[in-house]
Each structure stands twice: as C-alpha cells, then as structure tokens.
Motif scaffolding. Sequence first.
Motif, PDB file in Angstrom:
ATOM      1  N   TRP A 195      38.493  29.925  42.942  1.00 37.60           N
ATOM      2  CA  TRP A 195      39.173  30.548  42.596  1.00 37.60           C
ATOM      3  C   TRP A 195      39.081  32.025  43.367  1.00 37.60           C
ATOM      4  O   TRP A 195      40.466  32.468  43.034  1.00 37.60           O
ATOM      5  CB  TRP A 195      37.757  31.461  41.524  1.00 37.60           C
ATOM      6  N   ALA A 196      38.997  31.757  44.278  1.00 38.57           N
ATOM      7  CA  ALA A 196      38.540  33.473  46.144  1.00 38.57           C
ATOM      8  C   ALA A 196      39.947  32.443  46.632  1.00 38.57           C
ATOM      9  O   ALA A 196      41.259  33.790  46.370  1.00 38.57           O
ATOM     10  CB  ALA A 196      37.822  33.212  46.475  1.00 38.57           C
ATOM     11  N   ALA A 197      40.728  31.348  46.788  1.00 35.16           N
ATOM     12  CA  ALA A 197      42.266  31.250  46.670  1.00 35.16           C
ATOM     13  C   ALA A 197      43.033  31.518  46.297  1.00 35.16           C
ATOM     14  O   ALA A 197      44.397  32.024  46.735  1.00 35.16           O
ATOM     15  CB  ALA A 197      41.446  29.962  47.601  1.00 35.16           C
ATOM     16  N   GLU A 198      42.476  30.797  44.398  1.00 35.11           N
ATOM     17  CA  GLU A 198      43.820  31.303  44.012  1.00 35.11           C
ATOM     18  C   GLU A 198      44.047  33.250  43.890  1.00 35.11           C
ATOM     19  O   GLU A 198      45.534  33.224  43.297  1.00 35.11           O
ATOM     20  CB  GLU A 198      43.895  31.153  42.748  1.00 35.11           C
ATOM     21  N   SER A 199      43.406  33.525  43.666  1.00 38.13           N
ATOM     22  CA  SER A 199      42.921  35.431  43.419  1.00 38.13           C
ATOM     23  C   SER A 199      43.768  36.380  44.856  1.00 38.13           C
ATOM     24  O   SER A 199      43.879  37.173  44.447  1.00 38.13           O
ATOM     25  CB  SER A 199      41.634  35.673  43.341  1.00 38.13           C
ATOM     26  N   GLY A 200      43.523  35.161  46.020  1.00 42.88           N
ATOM     27  CA  GLY A 200      44.561  35.843  46.720  1.00 42.88           C
ATOM     28  C   GLY A 200      43.177  36.503  47.811  1.00 42.88           C
ATOM     29  O   GLY A 200      43.366  38.493  48.268  1.00 42.88           O
ATOM     30  N   LEU A 201      41.797  36.159  46.897  1.00 43.58           N
ATOM     31  CA  LEU A 201      41.375  37.066  48.489  1.00 43.58           C
ATOM     32  C   LEU A 201      40.154  36.265  49.513  1.00 43.58           C
ATOM     33  O   LEU A 201      40.122  35.224  49.384  1.00 43.58           O
ATOM     34  CB  LEU A 201      39.252  37.338  47.654  1.00 43.58           C
ATOM     35  N   ALA A 202      39.851  37.346  50.258  1.00 44.13           N
ATOM     36  CA  ALA A 202      39.293  36.861  51.378  1.00 44.13           C
ATOM     37  C   ALA A 202      37.384  36.924  51.824  1.00 44.13           C
ATOM     38  O   ALA A 202      37.188  37.534  50.762  1.00 44.13           O
ATOM     39  CB  ALA A 202      39.342  37.835  52.732  1.00 44.13           C
ATOM     40  N   VAL A 203      37.534  35.810  52.000  1.00 40.97           N
ATOM     41  CA  VAL A 203      36.012  35.383  51.639  1.00 40.97           C
ATOM     42  C   VAL A 203      34.965  36.043  52.723  1.00 40.97           C
ATOM     43  O   VAL A 203      35.436  35.395  53.521  1.00 40.97           O
ATOM     44  CB  VAL A 203      35.382  33.508  51.410  1.00 40.97           C
ATOM     45  N   LEU A 204      34.619  37.131  53.194  1.00 40.19           N
ATOM     46  CA  LEU A 204      33.541  37.366  54.633  1.00 40.19           C
ATOM     47  C   LEU A 204      32.062  37.327  53.504  1.00 40.19           C
ATOM     48  O   LEU A 204      31.213  37.346  53.200  1.00 40.19           O
ATOM     49  CB  LEU A 204      33.909  38.880  53.833  1.00 40.19           C
ATOM     50  N   GLY A 205      31.959  36.076  54.239  1.00 38.84           N
ATOM     51  CA  GLY A 205      29.864  35.928  54.243  1.00 38.84           C
ATOM     52  C   GLY A 205      29.414  36.783  54.993  1.00 38.84           C
ATOM     53  O   GLY A 205      29.891  37.840  55.899  1.00 38.84           O
ATOM     54  N   VAL A 206      28.764  37.275  54.308  1.00 43.63           N
ATOM     55  CA  VAL A 206      27.387  38.480  55.041  1.00 43.63           C
ATOM     56  C   VAL A 206      26.195  37.886  55.708  1.00 43.63           C
ATOM     57  O   VAL A 206      24.801  37.174  54.579  1.00 43.63           O
ATOM     58  CB  VAL A 206      26.896  39.730  54.567  1.00 43.63           C
ATOM     59  N   ASP A 207      26.038  37.328  57.176  1.00 42.38           N
ATOM     60  CA  ASP A 207      24.232  37.318  57.388  1.00 42.38           C
ATOM     61  C   ASP A 207      24.907  37.110  58.867  1.00 42.38           C
ATOM     62  O   ASP A 207      25.738  37.010  59.525  1.00 42.38           O
ATOM     63  CB  ASP A 207      24.251  35.610  57.162  1.00 42.38           C
ATOM     64  N   LEU A 208      23.382  36.818  59.186  1.00 44.51           N
ATOM     65  CA  LEU A 208      23.235  37.146  60.894  1.00 44.51           C
ATOM     66  C   LEU A 208      23.616  35.884  61.691  1.00 44.51           C
ATOM     67  O   LEU A 208      22.658  34.978  61.928  1.00 44.51           O
ATOM     68  CB  LEU A 208      21.969  37.695  61.056  1.00 44.51           C
ATOM     69  N   PHE A 217      37.115  45.110  45.939  1.00 51.58           N
ATOM     70  CA  PHE A 217      36.376  44.028  46.418  1.00 51.58           C
ATOM     71  C   PHE A 217      35.695  43.684  44.967  1.00 51.58           C
ATOM     72  O   PHE A 217      34.930  44.286  44.242  1.00 51.58           O
ATOM     73  CB  PHE A 217      35.571  44.929  47.344  1.00 51.58           C
ATOM     74  N   HIS A 218      35.575  42.381  44.910  1.00 55.62           N
ATOM     75  CA  HIS A 218      33.865  41.704  44.759  1.00 55.62           C
ATOM     76  C   HIS A 218      32.964  41.086  44.781  1.00 55.62           C
ATOM     77  O   HIS A 218      32.918  41.198  46.914  1.00 55.62           O
ATOM     78  CB  HIS A 218      34.611  40.252  44.569  1.00 55.62           C
ATOM     79  N   VAL A 219      32.052  40.467  44.808  1.00 47.67           N
ATOM     80  CA  VAL A 219      30.334  40.396  45.200  1.00 47.67           C
ATOM     81  C   VAL A 219      30.091  39.781  44.727  1.00 47.67           C
ATOM     82  O   VAL A 219      30.326  39.327  43.889  1.00 47.67           O
ATOM     83  CB  VAL A 219      29.723  42.073  45.098  1.00 47.67           C
ATOM     84  N   ALA A 220      29.597  38.703  45.534  1.00 45.25           N
ATOM     85  CA  ALA A 220      28.929  36.952  45.067  1.00 45.25           C
ATOM     86  C   ALA A 220      27.727  36.635  45.788  1.00 45.25           C
ATOM     87  O   ALA A 220      27.397  37.264  46.857  1.00 45.25           O
ATOM     88  CB  ALA A 220      29.706  36.087  45.993  1.00 45.25           C
ATOM     89  N   ILE A 221      26.921  36.232  45.018  1.00 47.31           N
ATOM     90  CA  ILE A 221      25.319  36.015  45.492  1.00 47.31           C
ATOM     91  C   ILE A 221      25.467  34.525  44.858  1.00 47.31           C
ATOM     92  O   ILE A 221      25.594  34.723  43.867  1.00 47.31           O
ATOM     93  CB  ILE A 221      24.744  36.766  45.087  1.00 47.31           C
TER      94      ILE A 221
END
Length: 235
Positions: A151-164, A89-93
């Motif tokens: 970059w995420a798409a090319e790396s095959g990673l699902a992008v999961l946003g965390v917010d209410l 897993f990766h983390v982005a901010i």
Amino acid sequence: MASERGAERGGASGPAEGPGASEQAEQVEQTGQVEREVGVGPWEGPWPEGEHYDPELLARGDRRNVVDEYRYWRHEAIVADLDARRHTFHVAIENWQHDFNIGTVVRTANAFLAAEVHIIGRRRWNRRGAMVTDRYQHIRHHATVEEFVAWAAESGLAVLGVDLFPDSSPIETYAMPRDCVLVFGQEGPGLSEEVRRTATATLSIAQFGSTRSINAGTAAGIAMHSWIRQHARIG
C-alpha cells in the motif's frame, strides 16, 4: 464567532442528550471517567446560520472533546474540515499482541493532523487512550506487513521505521520526506524485522538516561512532532 462565544459562556447546563452526549458517554466508557467537565451549554440568543451547525447541539449544549473552533459543529462537518487541511505524513503501528499504546498514537495523530493511522496485524485495538479522537481520525487496517508495504509503495510514501538499531539515523538531524509513513513496533519487541528490512530508513530518538527504550506512544509523539517542525505551517 461560535468558538469565542462558547468559550466565554463556559456552559452551565447539564450534559447534552444528543450527539455530544454519545461522545461523552463513549469517553466515560473508554477512560472510566470524564477528566473534567468541558464544553459549553445551549447556544444563547439567535442561532447562527450554516449547514455545519448541529441543531441538537445548539439546543442542548456541546460537551465533546473538540477544540472551541468546532463547538456546535456536526461531526461530519468537523471531519470534512480536517480532511481539507490534513498533513501528508501517515503513522503506522504494529499490533501483534494487542498493544495498549495504539490509543495514544491515534490521539496524538489527531492532534498533529496526520493523514491516516495504520494498524498492522490484529484489527482490534484498545481505544481507551484515544479519548474518542478516533471518530475524527482516519484509521486503516493491514493484516500483514506485506500488505502494508505494498500500500505504501502504491501511495508513493517513504516508509520510515522508528527504533533503536545500530544503523538507525538520528531523527533529530534526519531530513524527513514530506510524503512518508512513520512506523512503530510493538511495545517490547519493537519494530519487526519485516518492516526494518523494507523500510526506506530507520530512525532513532536520542536518549541520555539509563533506560534502554522509551514508550512506543511517547516515541510516536516525538517522531510526529519532528515531521511537524520540518514541514508544517506554524501560525
């Protein structure tokens, strides 16, 4: 084992003047103080063999902010060992207003052995809360959301946003993909509309008090540990 011997000795010498000293000096610069003296003094007895050991640290002591297992190890050897075990897993901010939570996110990502931390927006960020862990954590910069998403798409990673958001799925019951990147918004405005629109899903953290939201650094820790509980090998 070096870690066990180091823990037993506790170290009685002053701060090292070699590689360990530079990291301790950086910690003082970031935090204004060393929270407590940590580490071990010079190695006692015959030196251990192995290219991963740093002669400077063996001679002067190791006061770095590392677990006992890595006492007296060269910096490059520690990073290489971490790289062999990193999670998927990766983390982005997002960093549009110089977010002070990024240091905390980096420190937590190091603790949970994230693959990388991604800074979206401004390149500069406040390292105070990282407690020098950014030396061991891979960090990548993306100037725009579009660049990050590509970059995420090319790396095959699902992008999961965390917010209410009203349509966010509860993180407590969401089945996280093993290969994903958890994205957190700027403190205050939260996740940007650009990230929300392109995310595979948005996740919410259950709250039960009167506050409208929790600190971004705290939310990142909760989200990372949610991935750990689902996918990491414990013990």
